[in-house]
Write a protein that holds these residues in place. Structure first.
Motif, short mmCIF file in Angstrom:
data_model
loop_
_atom_site.label_atom_id
_atom_site.label_comp_id
_atom_site.label_asym_id
_atom_site.label_seq_id
_atom_site.Cartn_x
_atom_site.Cartn_y
_atom_site.Cartn_z
N PRO A 1 0.47 -1.23 -0.49
CA PRO A 1 -0.09 -0.53 -0.07
C PRO A 1 1.05 1.30 0.17
CG PRO A 1 -0.99 -1.70 1.89
CD PRO A 1 0.24 -2.13 1.14
N LEU B 1 -6.26 14.20 -1.79
CA LEU B 1 -4.66 14.32 -2.09
C LEU B 1 -4.39 13.61 -3.17
CD1 LEU B 1 -1.74 15.91 -1.33
CD2 LEU B 1 -0.92 13.02 -0.44
N GLN C 1 0.49 18.71 6.98
CA GLN C 1 -0.88 17.86 7.99
C GLN C 1 -0.04 16.97 9.26
OE1 GLN C 1 -3.10 16.42 5.05
NE2 GLN C 1 -5.59 17.87 6.17
N ILE C 2 1.05 16.41 8.30
CA ILE C 2 1.79 15.54 9.03
C ILE C 2 2.67 15.82 9.91
CG2 ILE C 2 3.44 13.06 8.25
CD1 ILE C 2 2.27 12.66 5.48
N VAL D 1 0.62 4.64 0.92
CA VAL D 1 -0.81 5.94 1.50
C VAL D 1 0.21 6.60 2.81
CG1 VAL D 1 -2.68 3.92 0.77
CG2 VAL D 1 -1.39 3.75 3.09
N TYR D 2 -0.43 7.66 2.57
CA TYR D 2 -0.18 8.59 4.19
C TYR D 2 -0.51 8.03 5.11
CZ TYR D 2 2.32 10.98 0.50
OH TYR D 2 2.60 11.23 -0.51
N LYS E 1 -0.51 18.71 2.65
CA LYS E 1 0.10 16.85 3.18
C LYS E 1 1.10 16.82 3.93
CE LYS E 1 2.49 14.29 1.20
NZ LYS E 1 3.64 13.92 0.92
N LEU F 1 1.15 18.75 -2.08
CA LEU F 1 2.26 18.12 -1.01
C LEU F 1 2.55 18.49 0.10
CD1 LEU F 1 4.31 16.32 -3.65
CD2 LEU F 1 2.72 15.44 -2.71
N GLU G 1 8.39 9.54 1.99
CA GLU G 1 7.99 9.62 0.90
C GLU G 1 8.27 8.25 0.24
OE1 GLU G 1 5.04 11.00 -0.78
OE2 GLU G 1 5.85 13.32 -0.22
N LYS H 1 -0.06 8.71 8.28
CA LYS H 1 -0.58 10.21 9.00
C LYS H 1 -1.83 10.64 8.25
CE LYS H 1 2.20 10.30 12.55
NZ LYS H 1 1.81 10.07 14.14
N LEU H 2 -2.51 10.76 7.30
CA LEU H 2 -3.48 10.69 6.93
C LEU H 2 -5.24 10.23 6.95
CD1 LEU H 2 -2.74 13.34 3.75
CD2 LEU H 2 -2.03 13.68 5.54
N ARG I 1 0.76 16.29 13.24
CA ARG I 1 -0.01 15.16 13.65
C ARG I 1 1.28 14.63 14.61
NH1 ARG I 1 -4.71 13.67 8.96
NH2 ARG I 1 -5.43 15.79 10.11
N SER I 2 2.22 14.70 14.25
CA SER I 2 3.74 14.43 14.89
C SER I 2 4.27 14.84 16.32
CB SER I 2 4.32 13.83 13.62
OG SER I 2 3.98 13.43 12.49
N GLU J 1 6.35 4.86 3.21
CA GLU J 1 5.26 4.90 2.67
C GLU J 1 4.96 4.52 1.86
OE1 GLU J 1 3.23 5.25 5.35
OE2 GLU J 1 3.39 7.64 6.00
#
Ligand SMILES: Nc1ncnc2c1ncn2[C@@H]1O[C@H](COP(=O)(O)OP(=O)(O)OP(=O)(O)O)[C@@H](O)[C@H]1O
Ligand SMILES: [Mg+2]
Lengths: 241, 445
Positions: free
Chosen positions: A83, A97, B10-11, A85-86, B7, B4, B278, A88-89, B14-15, B281
């Motif tokens: 997968p 996105l 946002q990441i 995917v991020y 995004k 991006l 990047e 954390k999202l 959340r950290s 993930e």
């Protein structure tokens, strides 16, 4: 006397004599294929046969050492085996996105459609990192479908899914194919190849050892008439794999 | 690229642990470096024993009385005196660490100085610690030199007054009585008048002529001696000429170092980590399949890490500026130095991320690479052999820390080389590391 062939649309995806090496290891050796409009092509073969390598080259993620691929990269949807995917999202944020990056005309509508089709509407606001492996895979697949591409490449899409979700997945894919989307998928569940593949492509140690309908493959091993999986195993064993 | 960036923000939001580490760690390191580089205690504690009996602290020089207490108070401005009552108590204070050193003024110092024949002597007691010793020694000896110079100046004044009196006449205080003094110039006038009245060939004329010649000679030479006296009080003065490098107050330089270190850590760790993420993930392959170009992806990471680091370090600088005297008139230059520095550090960060490919490896590589580079750039010339220093200079010039520090130091403290040349250097490094990052992305997925 001229033989008239039915007029065929040009293949939306074709590969010619693909070879890929990782150091000394030959992952793919002289593999050619083409996919017709609305056709479902199943790629099967043992672990390490080169399925992921083939799909990655078709998707344009990996460059082949030899051979060529004719396709339009942007017109391909790609669902990788791992997968992408991020974590954390949330589900919706991931979809939104990629819808925006794909420049989908109406990103919100596409997100809503995918949440519906994957049955993840209640989990829309959950972070991906907190989802189960199967649910992550469902988001992974949904991202590949977002832009409604004419060709869809799916690398083991059904792995990690429960039987009901697998059922849903194939319904979705059937629907896409009947709307004219060409599908190339790999799987270890050979029954899926038999049931959902118009044609089957068998890879072993990077070589293309069979291309044809599931019935043709079955016919190659009449002794294993019980089921398709037994025929597939016998076929490989007879060729030393 | 915009999406991006959104995004990634946002990441990061959340950290919180990661972000607070990323902000707190460099700030902590920066503060430690700042502490290590800043001056020692502004006023060292020095045990002070004054054995001069009260009422005898005046030094009388000729016509003048000098109060020794005035010079002591000058010294006290640069030390924190710990008053003690005996020599033993002074030594105990140094041994126990209550004072860095002890200064003992013997009882006979005013008598010796008043005599004008013997130099006065003070005693300084140290502990063995080399750093403290040189620190205290330099503080005390520089203050003693000041006091010596001031005393010499006083002595010169007294001498000049006496010479003046001898030349031009006046009154002289002797045991409370004013004694009129004629002066050499007046003497010459009187003699000249007497000579004019005498007939030529008169016998007194020869003797008076000799007295007149002596008086003329004395007037001329004493005039010269006034200049000589003026020179004695400061035989050599120092004129400073700065060729290269800094003449920055140490704490202002420490500010530049601390802020540059923060800028570097946030940029490098964030740039390297977010790029490697990047790949971790698996999103990289999906992104570069026509969604974003590899160049845009790198540019986005540079914007993200450089932007965050720029904001954090500017805030830090403004915060420090509230406590340390900085030249706010040069604010535009601060911004320029931080912005271009952030660009170069971020380029280094993405290059590290592209090479390391995994978040953990990228963070580790980032730390392993940047920390020694920062220390290398701080090695002063003269501390190591010439060949080694040349090697250090070359290595430091290949990475952004030294030029970023120079740019910020120049922006804050107006040092050389100027801001412009360092900014050009940084821009060049940004392009070079950007290119390395782009090339490394070929084998990234
Ligand atoms: N990045 C890589 N570096 C080195 N070797 C690789 C790399 N990717 C794949 N290979 C090798 O190429 C061969 C084919 O791998 P590939 O992943 O395509 O197999 P697969 O058919 O997808 O297997 P599976 O069914 O287990 O997913 C394997 O032998 C594998 O070890
Ligand atoms: Mg695979």
């Amino acid at each position: 006397m001229a033989v008239s062939t039915p007029p065929r649309a040009p293949a939306p995806l074709a590969a010619h004599h693909l070879t890929k090496r990782f150091g000394q290891r030959v992952a793919l050796s002289d593999v050619s294929l083409d996919v017709r409009v609305g056709e479902r092509l199943a790629v099967i073969g043992p672990n390490g046969a080169g399925k992921t390598t083939l799909l990655a080259i078709l998707a344009g993620v990996l460059a082949a050492d030899e051979g060529s691929v004719s396709r339009e990269t942007r017109a391909l949807g790609w669902v990788p085996q791992q997968p992408a995917v991020y974590s954390k999202l949330s589900v919706a944020e991931n979809l939104r996105l990629f819808a925006r990056l794909e420049r989908v005309a109406d990103p919100e509508a596409a997100v809503g459609r995918m949440l519906e089709q994957t049955g993840l509407r209640e989990r829309a606001d959950d972070e991906l990192g907190r989802l189960s492996g199967g649910n992550r895979q469902r988001v992974n697949i949904a991202i590949g479908l977002l832009a409604d591409p004419p060709v869809l490449l799916l690398d083991e899409p059904s792995s990690a899914l429960d039987p009901r979700q697998r059922e849903r997945l194939w319904e979705l894919i059937e629907g896409q194919a009947s709307a004219g989307t060409s599908i190339v998928f790999s799987t270890h569940i050979v029954g899926e190849a038999e049931r959902y593949g118009d044609r089957v492509l068998v890879l072993a140690d990077g070589e293309l050892v069979f291309t044809g309908t599931p019935e043709d493959l079955h016919a190659q091993e009449p002794a294993a008439a019980r089921d398709f999986e037994a025929a597939f195993v016998a076929f490989l064993r007879a060729r030393g794999h | 690229m915009r999406w991006l960036l959104v995004k990634d923000v946002q990441i990061l939001r959340r950290s919180p642990l990661l972000v607070s580490l990323l902000v707190l760690y460099p700030v902590a390191i920066a503060l430690l470096i700042g502490l290590a580089l800043s001056r020692g205690p502004e006023r060292p504690r020095v045990a002070f024993l004054n054995q001069v009996p009260p009422g005898q602290s005046t030094i009388s020089l000729g016509n003048e009385n000098i109060n020794a207490a005035k010079y002591a108070s000058q010294l006290f401005q640069s030390i924190q005196p710990v008053r003690v009552r005996s020599r033993q108590e002074a030594i105990d204070a140094v041994n126990s660490g209550r004072a860095l050193a002890a200064l003992i003024i013997p009882s006979d110092i005013t008598r010796k100085l008043s005599s004008g024949l013997e130099p006065g002597e003070v005693e300084v007691v140290y502990n063995g610690d080399a750093v403290k010793q040189s620190f205290v020694e330099s503080t005390i000896s520089s203050k003693l030199a000041d006091a010596n110079a001031a005393l010499a100046d006083k002595l010169k004044q007294v001498g000049l007054q006496d010479v003046d009196l001898l030349l031009n006449g006046g009154t002289f205080d002797l045991f409370g009585r004013s004694v009129p003094i004629l002066g050499l110039r007046a003497t010459r006038t009187i003699i000249a008048a007497e000579l004019a009245r005498l007939k030529p060939g008169s016998p007194e004329r020869g003797a008076l002529g000799r007295v007149d010649r002596f008086a003329r000679l004395a007037v001329n030479n004493l005039d010269l001696s006034k200049q000589a006296l003026a020179t004695i009080s400061q035989p050599v003065t120092v004129k400073r000429t700065l060729l290269h490098g800094r003449r920055t107050p140490l704490d202002a330089f420490a500010v530049a170092v601390a802020v540059t270190v923060s800028l570097m850590f946030v940029c490098v760790l964030l740039g390297a980590g977010m790029l490697a993420l990047e790949r971790e993930e698996n999103a990289f392959a999906r992104l570069v399949r026509g969604l974003v170009s590899r160049e845009s992806l790198l540019a986005e990471k540079v914007c993200l890490s450089g932007g965050c680091a720029f904001a954090a370090s500017l805030l830090m600088l403004v915060g420090i500026g509230a406590f340390v005297g900085l030249n706010w008139g040069r604010f535009g230059l601060w911004v320029a130095a931080l912005a271009v520095g952030a660009l170069a550090f971020a380029a280094l960060g993405v290059a590290i991320g592209a090479l390391a490919r995994e978040v953990r490896a990228a963070s580790l590589l980032g730390l392993l690479l940047t920390l020694p580079l920062a220390f290398l750039a701080l090695v002063p010339s003269g501390a190591v052999a010439v060949g080694v220093y040349d090697a250090i200079r070359v290595i430091s010039a290949l990475f952004p820390f030294k030029p970023a520090l120079q740019a910020l130091d120049a922006a804050l403290n107006d040092t050389r080389p100027g801001v412009g040349i360092s900014l050009l250097h940084l821009a060049g490094l940004a392009v070079a590391f950007g290119t390395i990052a782009r090339l490394s992305l070929r084998r990234f997925a």
